[in-house]
Design a protein around this motif. Structure first.
Motif, PDB file in Angstrom:
ATOM      1  N   GLU A 127       8.780   4.027 -11.772  1.00 39.94           N
ATOM      2  CA  GLU A 127       8.420   2.633 -12.001  1.00 39.94           C
ATOM      3  C   GLU A 127       7.161   2.059 -11.561  1.00 39.94           C
ATOM      4  N   ALA A 128       6.698   2.808 -10.413  1.00 43.11           N
ATOM      5  CA  ALA A 128       5.570   2.416 -10.080  1.00 43.11           C
ATOM      6  C   ALA A 128       4.297   2.658 -10.892  1.00 43.11           C
ATOM      7  N   ALA A 129       4.429   3.789 -11.422  1.00 44.54           N
ATOM      8  CA  ALA A 129       3.342   4.107 -12.299  1.00 44.54           C
ATOM      9  C   ALA A 129       3.453   3.351 -13.513  1.00 44.54           C
ATOM     10  N   VAL A 130       4.447   2.892 -14.045  1.00 44.75           N
ATOM     11  CA  VAL A 130       4.508   1.808 -14.954  1.00 44.75           C
ATOM     12  C   VAL A 130       3.783   0.644 -14.881  1.00 44.75           C
ATOM     13  N   ALA A 131       4.000   0.069 -13.578  1.00 46.23           N
ATOM     14  CA  ALA A 131       3.475  -1.135 -13.218  1.00 46.23           C
ATOM     15  C   ALA A 131       1.773  -0.982 -13.164  1.00 46.23           C
ATOM     16  N   ALA A 132       1.480   0.349 -12.744  1.00 39.92           N
ATOM     17  CA  ALA A 132      -0.020   0.610 -12.288  1.00 39.92           C
ATOM     18  C   ALA A 132      -0.691   0.899 -13.587  1.00 39.92           C
ATOM     19  N   LEU A 133       0.005   1.021 -14.642  1.00 39.41           N
ATOM     20  CA  LEU A 133      -0.928   1.571 -15.797  1.00 39.41           C
ATOM     21  C   LEU A 133      -2.190   0.625 -16.014  1.00 39.41           C
ATOM     22  N   PRO A 134      -1.727  -0.580 -16.344  1.00 38.52           N
ATOM     23  CA  PRO A 134      -2.922  -1.570 -16.562  1.00 38.52           C
ATOM     24  C   PRO A 134      -4.334  -1.456 -15.600  1.00 38.52           C
ATOM     25  N   ALA A 135      -4.042  -1.381 -14.290  1.00 37.21           N
ATOM     26  CA  ALA A 135      -4.838  -1.316 -13.451  1.00 37.21           C
ATOM     27  C   ALA A 135      -5.676   0.184 -13.472  1.00 37.21           C
TER      28      ALA A 135
END
Length: 168
Positions: A127-135
């Motif tokens: 979940e954290a990785a998916v949220a961090a993808l754009p950055a």
């Protein structure tokens, strides 16, 4: 040829219902000549692990796309391992993803050898990785570290007869 196809649990359910992974063309990952040349010291097992890891990265992006589209997908990376005829596989020239291949045909579920899926313990990191993808894509080192955190989890191996249990 063994290929590794990025997937999500909802997409796997769709493939099971349709009886095939498709429609073609499909993007997968395999031990390509470019991957062998780049990873010269590795044996076949190590090279297949690299291809599996690249497919898991692509699965993470599929999860992000599902989320953006409003699809409820459990935050678990999914990679499908399948045996396909060499004639239906063509390797690309992408130096960033040396194992990427294009499959010209849909893959019948009968050709699926196994499914690799994140354990439940990986959910928070995925979940954290998916949220961090754009950055991460924008060059943020902390976000890249978060994305890499998902890769710290090994994907679990499931036999094809266990797929209904995964989807249940």
């Amino acid at each position: 040829m063994r290929v590794y196809l990025p997937c999500t649990l909802p997409a796997l359910a769709t493939a099971v219902k349709a009886g095939e992974l498709g429609p073609a063309p499909l993007t997968g990952y395999a031990v390509t000549p470019a991957l062998v040349e780049w990873y010269a010291s590795g044996d076949t097992e190590e090279l297949e692990y690299v291809a599996l890891t690249e497919a898991a990265r692509a699965s993470l992006r599929m999860l992000a796309a599902d989320l953006a589209d409003g699809v409820e997908a459990p935050p678990r990376r999914v990679v499908i391992a399948a045996e396909v005829p060499d004639r239906s596989v063509s390797a690309g020239a992408d130096l960033e993803e040396r194992g990427r291949v294009r499959l010209a045909d849909a893959i019948p579920m009968a050709k699926v050898a196994a499914v690799h899926v994140d354990d439940h313990e990986a959910i928070a990191d995925v979940e954290a990785a998916v949220a961090a993808l754009p950055a991460a894509d924008a060059g943020d080192d902390d976000a890249r570290f978060t994305v890499d955190g998902a890769e710290a989890h090994e994907l679990m191996w499931y036999a094809t007869q266990e797929i209904p249990d995964l989807l249940g």
